[in-house]
Design an enzyme around this catalytic site. Structure first.
Site, PDB file in Angstrom:
ATOM      1  N   GLU A  46       0.816  -1.210   0.000  1.00  0.00           N
ATOM      2  CA  GLU A  46       0.000   0.000   0.000  1.00  0.00           C
ATOM      3  C   GLU A  46       0.852   1.262   0.000  1.00  0.00           C
ATOM      4  O   GLU A  46       1.816   1.375   0.752  1.00  0.00           O
ATOM      5  CB  GLU A  46      -0.911   0.010   1.219  1.00  0.00           C
ATOM      6  CG  GLU A  46      -1.903   1.159   1.222  1.00  0.00           C
ATOM      7  CD  GLU A  46      -3.130   0.819   2.025  1.00  0.00           C
ATOM      8  OE1 GLU A  46      -4.077   0.267   1.444  1.00  0.00           O
ATOM      9  OE2 GLU A  46      -3.121   1.078   3.245  1.00  0.00           O
ATOM     10  N   LYS A  48       0.567   4.751   1.142  1.00  0.00           N
ATOM     11  CA  LYS A  48      -0.264   5.501   2.095  1.00  0.00           C
ATOM     12  C   LYS A  48       0.573   6.635   2.676  1.00  0.00           C
ATOM     13  O   LYS A  48       1.575   6.393   3.342  1.00  0.00           O
ATOM     14  CB  LYS A  48      -0.742   4.551   3.205  1.00  0.00           C
ATOM     15  CG  LYS A  48      -1.498   5.239   4.322  1.00  0.00           C
ATOM     16  CD  LYS A  48      -2.131   4.238   5.270  1.00  0.00           C
ATOM     17  CE  LYS A  48      -1.123   3.430   6.043  1.00  0.00           C
ATOM     18  NZ  LYS A  48      -1.770   2.567   7.062  1.00  0.00           N
ATOM     19  N   LYS A 106      -7.826   2.528  -3.361  1.00  0.00           N
ATOM     20  CA  LYS A 106      -8.373   2.397  -2.015  1.00  0.00           C
ATOM     21  C   LYS A 106      -8.903   3.752  -1.569  1.00  0.00           C
ATOM     22  O   LYS A 106      -8.142   4.700  -1.406  1.00  0.00           O
ATOM     23  CB  LYS A 106      -7.314   1.876  -1.044  1.00  0.00           C
ATOM     24  CG  LYS A 106      -7.886   1.437   0.290  1.00  0.00           C
ATOM     25  CD  LYS A 106      -6.817   0.810   1.167  1.00  0.00           C
ATOM     26  CE  LYS A 106      -7.407   0.342   2.482  1.00  0.00           C
ATOM     27  NZ  LYS A 106      -6.370  -0.113   3.416  1.00  0.00           N
ATOM     28  N   GLU A 156     -14.722  -5.178   1.025  1.00  0.00           N
ATOM     29  CA  GLU A 156     -14.126  -5.187   2.366  1.00  0.00           C
ATOM     30  C   GLU A 156     -15.183  -5.346   3.450  1.00  0.00           C
ATOM     31  O   GLU A 156     -16.212  -4.663   3.449  1.00  0.00           O
ATOM     32  CB  GLU A 156     -13.353  -3.889   2.602  1.00  0.00           C
ATOM     33  CG  GLU A 156     -12.710  -3.818   3.988  1.00  0.00           C
ATOM     34  CD  GLU A 156     -11.909  -2.553   4.188  1.00  0.00           C
ATOM     35  OE1 GLU A 156     -10.881  -2.386   3.490  1.00  0.00           O
ATOM     36  OE2 GLU A 156     -12.301  -1.714   5.027  1.00  0.00           O
ATOM     37  N   ASN A 177     -10.790  -6.597   7.048  1.00  0.00           N
ATOM     38  CA  ASN A 177     -10.000  -5.553   7.698  1.00  0.00           C
ATOM     39  C   ASN A 177     -10.044  -5.731   9.208  1.00  0.00           C
ATOM     40  O   ASN A 177     -11.122  -5.786   9.804  1.00  0.00           O
ATOM     41  CB  ASN A 177     -10.546  -4.179   7.312  1.00  0.00           C
ATOM     42  CG  ASN A 177      -9.554  -3.067   7.578  1.00  0.00           C
ATOM     43  OD1 ASN A 177      -8.731  -3.163   8.474  1.00  0.00           O
ATOM     44  ND2 ASN A 177      -9.631  -2.015   6.794  1.00  0.00           N
ATOM     45  N   GLU A 207      -6.344  -7.592   5.719  1.00  0.00           N
ATOM     46  CA  GLU A 207      -5.967  -6.182   5.685  1.00  0.00           C
ATOM     47  C   GLU A 207      -5.734  -5.651   7.097  1.00  0.00           C
ATOM     48  O   GLU A 207      -6.435  -6.016   8.030  1.00  0.00           O
ATOM     49  CB  GLU A 207      -7.071  -5.344   5.044  1.00  0.00           C
ATOM     50  CG  GLU A 207      -7.509  -5.776   3.657  1.00  0.00           C
ATOM     51  CD  GLU A 207      -8.702  -4.975   3.191  1.00  0.00           C
ATOM     52  OE1 GLU A 207      -8.737  -3.751   3.440  1.00  0.00           O
ATOM     53  OE2 GLU A 207      -9.625  -5.555   2.599  1.00  0.00           O
ATOM     54  N   SER A 208      -4.750  -4.768   7.220  1.00  0.00           N
ATOM     55  CA  SER A 208      -4.451  -3.983   8.427  1.00  0.00           C
ATOM     56  C   SER A 208      -3.743  -4.795   9.518  1.00  0.00           C
ATOM     57  O   SER A 208      -4.041  -5.969   9.738  1.00  0.00           O
ATOM     58  CB  SER A 208      -5.713  -3.348   9.022  1.00  0.00           C
ATOM     59  OG  SER A 208      -6.245  -2.377   8.155  1.00  0.00           O
TER      60      SER A 208
END
Length: 246
Positions: A46, A48, A106, A156, A177, A207-208
Site C-alpha cells: 500500500e 499511504k 483504495k 471489504e 479488515n 488487511e491492516s
C-alpha cells in the site's frame, strides 16, 4: 462530526475526472493466484501518505512503487482519500504510469462517479467497504459498476454482518479488515474468525495490522490468500522480502 463522516461527505461531492484511460487492465485476482503458484505470499503493497491514527510518511512514491514491484509484490494499493489519508487522484495517476502490477484504488467509494474516476486514472481494482456503503442495493450497484468497466471489486468486511451482505454478491475477492473504522482499533480475533468462515472459492485478503512474518503465517493458516500491508512497508519498504517468503 467524526473523521469518517467528514470523509464520506467529501467523497459524495468529489469532482469527476475527465479523459480516457491510457493503461491496460491488469487482473489483481490473477496476480494473487500466480504468486501462490510460485510459492510466495501475495503481497498488496500500500502507498499511504498518512492516516487518521497519526501515521505520516515522507516516502518518495516513485521509489516505493519501483522497489515493491521489483521485490515481487502482487499488487499496489493506492490510497486516494485526501482529507485524512493525504492521498489524491494525482497520486493514482502517477502510480498508473509507473507500475506494471495491478493497482487497487483504495478510497471511501460511495458513488458511481468515483468508480468512473478509478477507471480513467488507471486502477485495475476498486475497494468497496460494506460498512461504509451500508445499503445492499447501493452496494450491488457499485459492485456492478466496477465490473462493467472491466475492473475487479475488492469487497471489504469488518464483521459477520458485513460478510453476509458481501456474500450475496458472489464476489471473487473479499478483504477482511482488522481495523475498526470508527475507533481505529485493531481486532485480530474478529478478523481471524471472519477469514476462517469465508467459503472456499473466494480469494481472501487480510488487511491492516500486518507487521511481522509470524502474523502472515497465522493469517495464511486461517485461509488468507493475500495480504494488504501499508504502514509496515511505508516505514521500511525492504521488509517486503520478509513478508513474501514468510
Amino acid at each position: 462530526m467524526s473523521w469518517l463522516q467528514n470523509v464520506l461527505e467529501a467523497a459524495r461531492s468529489r469532482r469527476r475526472v475527465e479523459g480516457r484511460r491510457e493503461r491496460g487492465i491488469h487482473s489483481l485476482s490473477a496476480s494473487i493466484a500466480r504468486a501462490r503458484r510460485l510459492g510466495i505470499n501475495a503481497i498488496i503493497a500500500e502507498l499511504k501518505m498518512a492516516s487518521p491514527s497519526g501515521f505520516r510518511s515522507s516516502v518518495n512514491p516513485r521509489e516505493y512503487i519501483k522497489y515493491v514491484e521489483g521485490a515481487g509484490a502482487s499488487g499496489l494499493s493506492v490510497i486516494t482519500e485526501p482529507l485524512e489519508f493525504k492521498g489524491s487522484y494525482e497520486l493514482l495517476s502517477q502510480a498508473s504510469k509507473i507500475a506494471d502490477i495491478p493497482i487497487l484504488m483504495k478510497d471511501f467509494v460511495v458513488t458511481e462517479g468515483q468508480v468512473h474516476d478509478a477507471h480513467v486514472l488507471g486502477a485495475d481494482a476498486v475497494l468497496l467497504i460494506v460498512s461504509v456503503i451500508g445499503d445492499e442495493e447501493r452496494l450491488r450497484a457499485l459492485y456492478e459498476a466496477v465490473i462493467s468497466l472491466g475492473m475487479e471489486p475488492l469487497v471489504e468486511v469488518h464483521s459477520e454482518t458485513d460478510l453476509n451482505l458481501a456474500l450475496k454478491l458472489r464476489p471473487a475477492m473479499i478483504g477482511v479488515n482488522a481495523r475498526n473504522l470508527n475507533t481505529l482499533q485493531i481486532n485480530y480475533e474478529q478478523q481471524e474468525r471472519i477469514l476462517a468462515s469465508i467459503p472456499q472459492g473466494v480469494l481472501r485478503i487480510a488487511e491492516s495490522g500486518i507487521d511481522s512474518p509470524e502474523r502472515i503465517r497465522r493469517l495464511r493458516s486461517l485461509g488468507a490468500d493475500g495480504f494488504l500491508i501499508g504502514t509496515s512497508l511505508m516505514k521500511n519498504m525492504e521488509t517486503i522480502k520478509n513478508f513474501l517468503h514468510a
